[in-house]
Write a protein that holds these residues in place. Structure first.
Motif, PDB file in Angstrom:
ATOM      1  N   ARG A  98      -2.432   7.472 -12.681  1.00 46.89           N
ATOM      2  CA  ARG A  98      -2.778   7.679 -11.270  1.00 46.89           C
ATOM      3  C   ARG A  98      -4.086   6.985 -10.903  1.00 46.89           C
ATOM      4  O   ARG A  98      -4.211   6.393  -9.820  1.00 46.89           O
ATOM      5  CB  ARG A  98      -2.854   9.180 -11.005  1.00 46.89           C
ATOM      6  CG  ARG A  98      -2.751   9.555  -9.535  1.00 46.89           C
ATOM      7  CD  ARG A  98      -2.514  11.040  -9.378  1.00 46.89           C
ATOM      8  NE  ARG A  98      -1.215  11.416  -9.955  1.00 46.89           N
ATOM      9  CZ  ARG A  98      -0.871  12.668 -10.269  1.00 46.89           C
ATOM     10  NH1 ARG A  98      -1.747  13.647 -10.079  1.00 46.89           N
ATOM     11  NH2 ARG A  98       0.318  12.931 -10.768  1.00 46.89           N
ATOM     12  N   LYS A 120       1.073   4.035  -2.936  1.00 47.14           N
ATOM     13  CA  LYS A 120       0.825   5.455  -2.665  1.00 47.14           C
ATOM     14  C   LYS A 120       1.978   6.310  -3.178  1.00 47.14           C
ATOM     15  O   LYS A 120       1.787   7.368  -3.783  1.00 47.14           O
ATOM     16  CB  LYS A 120       0.618   5.673  -1.173  1.00 47.14           C
ATOM     17  CG  LYS A 120       0.296   7.114  -0.795  1.00 47.14           C
ATOM     18  CD  LYS A 120       0.095   7.249   0.686  1.00 47.14           C
ATOM     19  CE  LYS A 120      -0.321   8.694   1.029  1.00 47.14           C
ATOM     20  NZ  LYS A 120       0.665   9.695   0.552  1.00 47.14           N
ATOM     21  N   HIS A 121       3.206   5.853  -2.918  1.00 42.85           N
ATOM     22  CA  HIS A 121       4.373   6.591  -3.386  1.00 42.85           C
ATOM     23  C   HIS A 121       4.401   6.641  -4.921  1.00 42.85           C
ATOM     24  O   HIS A 121       4.699   7.689  -5.534  1.00 42.85           O
ATOM     25  CB  HIS A 121       5.652   5.936  -2.853  1.00 42.85           C
ATOM     26  CG  HIS A 121       6.897   6.650  -3.252  1.00 42.85           C
ATOM     27  ND1 HIS A 121       7.616   6.328  -4.394  1.00 42.85           N
ATOM     28  CD2 HIS A 121       7.569   7.704  -2.677  1.00 42.85           C
ATOM     29  CE1 HIS A 121       8.658   7.121  -4.508  1.00 42.85           C
ATOM     30  NE2 HIS A 121       8.652   7.972  -3.453  1.00 42.85           N
ATOM     31  N   HIS A 163      -4.585   4.175  -8.005  1.00 45.95           N
ATOM     32  CA  HIS A 163      -5.529   4.329  -6.897  1.00 45.95           C
ATOM     33  C   HIS A 163      -6.459   3.123  -6.792  1.00 45.95           C
ATOM     34  O   HIS A 163      -6.794   2.672  -5.702  1.00 45.95           O
ATOM     35  CB  HIS A 163      -6.341   5.613  -7.078  1.00 45.95           C
ATOM     36  CG  HIS A 163      -5.571   6.855  -6.739  1.00 45.95           C
ATOM     37  ND1 HIS A 163      -4.778   6.982  -5.634  1.00 45.95           N
ATOM     38  CD2 HIS A 163      -5.479   8.057  -7.395  1.00 45.95           C
ATOM     39  CE1 HIS A 163      -4.232   8.178  -5.584  1.00 45.95           C
ATOM     40  NE2 HIS A 163      -4.636   8.862  -6.665  1.00 45.95           N
ATOM     41  N   LEU A 190       0.824  -1.207   0.000  1.00 46.29           N
ATOM     42  CA  LEU A 190       0.000   0.000   0.000  1.00 46.29           C
ATOM     43  C   LEU A 190       0.859   1.259   0.000  1.00 46.29           C
ATOM     44  O   LEU A 190       0.584   2.226  -0.739  1.00 46.29           O
ATOM     45  CB  LEU A 190      -0.933  -0.002   1.217  1.00 46.29           C
ATOM     46  CG  LEU A 190      -2.269  -0.728   1.083  1.00 46.29           C
ATOM     47  CD1 LEU A 190      -3.010  -0.709   2.413  1.00 46.29           C
ATOM     48  CD2 LEU A 190      -3.127  -0.077   0.008  1.00 46.29           C
ATOM     49  N   ASP A 243       1.714   9.060  -6.196  1.00 46.80           N
ATOM     50  CA  ASP A 243       2.061  10.466  -6.012  1.00 46.80           C
ATOM     51  C   ASP A 243       3.016  10.974  -7.085  1.00 46.80           C
ATOM     52  O   ASP A 243       3.033  12.180  -7.389  1.00 46.80           O
ATOM     53  CB  ASP A 243       2.679  10.667  -4.626  1.00 46.80           C
ATOM     54  CG  ASP A 243       1.657  10.444  -3.511  1.00 46.80           C
ATOM     55  OD1 ASP A 243       0.446  10.506  -3.811  1.00 46.80           O
ATOM     56  OD2 ASP A 243       2.065  10.187  -2.364  1.00 46.80           O
ATOM     57  N   GLN A 255      -4.614   0.444  -5.153  1.00 45.96           N
ATOM     58  CA  GLN A 255      -4.561   0.710  -3.711  1.00 45.96           C
ATOM     59  C   GLN A 255      -5.833   0.226  -3.015  1.00 45.96           C
ATOM     60  O   GLN A 255      -5.765  -0.416  -1.954  1.00 45.96           O
ATOM     61  CB  GLN A 255      -4.393   2.218  -3.466  1.00 45.96           C
ATOM     62  CG  GLN A 255      -2.969   2.724  -3.531  1.00 45.96           C
ATOM     63  CD  GLN A 255      -2.906   4.197  -3.162  1.00 45.96           C
ATOM     64  OE1 GLN A 255      -3.252   5.067  -3.960  1.00 45.96           O
ATOM     65  NE2 GLN A 255      -2.470   4.474  -1.958  1.00 45.96           N
ATOM     66  N   ARG A 264      -6.104  -2.594  -0.254  1.00 46.60           N
ATOM     67  CA  ARG A 264      -6.660  -2.266   1.071  1.00 46.60           C
ATOM     68  C   ARG A 264      -7.811  -3.209   1.415  1.00 46.60           C
ATOM     69  O   ARG A 264      -7.937  -3.650   2.565  1.00 46.60           O
ATOM     70  CB  ARG A 264      -7.125  -0.809   1.090  1.00 46.60           C
ATOM     71  CG  ARG A 264      -7.622  -0.349   2.461  1.00 46.60           C
ATOM     72  CD  ARG A 264      -7.952   1.121   2.483  1.00 46.60           C
ATOM     73  NE  ARG A 264      -6.744   1.936   2.377  1.00 46.60           N
ATOM     74  CZ  ARG A 264      -6.393   2.644   1.313  1.00 46.60           C
ATOM     75  NH1 ARG A 264      -7.166   2.623   0.218  1.00 46.60           N
ATOM     76  NH2 ARG A 264      -5.301   3.370   1.310  1.00 46.60           N
TER      77      ARG A 264
END
Length: 317
Positions: A156, A145-146, A160, A141, A149, A163, A167
C-alpha cells in the motif's frame, strides 16, 4: 549631375589650376633648382589635399547611406537615411528608404502569420495535453487508488507513492497546458491573467509583485495576448537567468492614452549578453501591434523590460 562627372570635374579643376600656375608665376628650369623643387612638392601636396577634401565633401552622402545600411535592423523599424541634395546619391538614398519600408512591412506580415500559426499550435498542443495526457493520468490515478484500497499492507505504501508521483506529473501537465494556452486570459481578461502569472512564478526564492492600475482602457485581443506573452517571457527569463529575489510586474496607463507593461527585477542584469530567441520573439510580437519594446539595465540594477502600446490599440465597441 552624375557621380562620375562630379568627381571628374573636381579633379579637372585641380589639374587646371596646376597647369595655369605653370604658365604663370611658377616655372621649372633644367636642372631643377632647389627653390623650384620646393614649390613643386608644395603644389603637389596642396593638390592632393584639395582633391581629398573635395572628394570627402562629394561622397559624404554615400558614406551616410553606407552607415545606414550597415546598422539597419528590421526589428527596430522607422529609422531612415536623410536625403540630401539631388542626383544619383539622393536617388539611391530614397530607393534604399523605400526598400527598407517594404522589407519592414513584409517582415511584420510574415511575423504575424508565423506567430498566429504558433499560437494555434500552442492551442492544439495544450488541448491534447489536457484531453489526452491529462485524462490518461487521471485514469491511472483512479486505478492506483483502487489497487491501493485492495492491496496488501506491504504494497500500500508503494502504491500511495506512485499515486503522488502521478499526481505531481498531472499537475505539471496542467501547468504546461496553462502556459501554452492562457485560458484565464480568454475567460477573465488581461488583469486576472497577469495576476495569475505572477502567482505562478512566485516561488520560495522569487517574489513577483503585480501592480495593475484601475481604469485602464479596454484593449483588443491581439494586444492583450502580446502583453501577456511579453510578461510571460520576461518572467521566464528572470526565473531562469537573472538570479533575482524580487520582480515587479506592473500595467499602467501612459500619458498618450496607451498602456505600458513593465517587468523589473533585482537580478544580475543583462550585461553585454546578445539577444536570444526569447528577446527576438518579444520584439517581433511588439512589431505586430506597433508597440515599443526596450530591454535595459534597471535604475537600481537588474533588468527592466518595458513595452509601451499606443492609444489606437483600444478595442472598438
Amino acid at each position: 549631375m552624375t557621380l562620375y562627372w562630379r568627381i571628374f570635374l573636381l579633379n579637372a579643376s585641380v589639374l587646371l589650376v596646376a597647369v595655369l600656375l605653370l604658365f604663370g608665376p611658377v616655372t621649372v628650369s633644367t636642372p631643377v633648382l632647389p627653390g623650384e623643387a620646393v614649390v613643386l612638392v608644395a603644389g603637389l601636396v596642396a593638390m592632393l589635399l584639395a582633391n581629398a577634401f573635395l572628394l570627402r565633401v562629394g561622397l559624404a552622402p554615400l558614406q551616410r547611406l553606407t552607415r545606414a545600411m550597415r546598422t539597419a535592423d528590421l526589428l527596430k523599424p522607422g529609422r531612415r537615411s536623410e536625403v540630401a541634395g539631388r542626383g544619383e546619391i539622393a536617388d539611391l538614398t530614397r530607393t534604399f528608404d523605400t526598400m527598407l519600408g517594404r522589407l519592414e512591412a513584409e517582415r511584420a506580415a510574415s511575423s504575424a502569420r508565423a506567430l498566429s500559426a504558433q499560437e494555434a499550435e500552442r492551442h492544439r498542443i495544450a488541448q491534447e495535453l489536457h484531453d489526452e495526457v491529462g485524462q490518461t493520468l487521471t485514469a491511472v490515478l483512479l486505478q492506483l487508488k483502487h489497487a491501493a484500497d485492495h492491496a496488501p499492507a506491504e504494497l500500500r505504501t508503494e502504491l500511495h507513492q506512485a499515486q503522488e508521483t502521478t499526481r505531481a506529473g498531472l499537475d505539471e501537465i496542467r501547468r504546461i497546458a496553462r502556459r501554452l494556452r492562457p485560458g484565464v486570459l480568454e475567460e477573465l481578461g488581461l488583469h486576472s491573467a497577469l495576476r495569475s502569472l505572477a502567482s505562478e512564478f512566485s516561488t520560495r526564492g522569487l517574489t513577483v509583485r503585480p501592480h495593475i492600475e484601475a481604469g485602464l482602457p479596454k484593449l483588443d485581443h491581439e494586444t492583450e495576448l502580446v502583453l501577456y506573452r511579453v510578461a510571460q517571457e520576461g518572467l521566464t527569463n528572470t526565473a531562469r537567468h537573472a538570479g533575482a529575489t524580487r520582480v515587479g510586474l506592473s500595467l499602467r496607463r501612459l500619458p498618450g492614452g496607451g498602456v505600458g507593461l513593465l517587468v523589473e527585477d533585482d537580478g544580475r542584469g543583462i550585461g553585454g549578453a546578445p539577444d536570444g530567441a526569447g528577446l527576438r520573439g518579444m520584439r517581433e510580437r511588439a512589431l505586430l501591434i506597433g508597440a515599443e519594446l526596450s530591454v535595459r539595465a534597471g535604475a537600481n540594477g537588474g533588468t527592466e523590460v518595458r513595452l509601451d502600446t499606443t492609444s489606437d490599440r483600444a478595442a472598438t465597441s
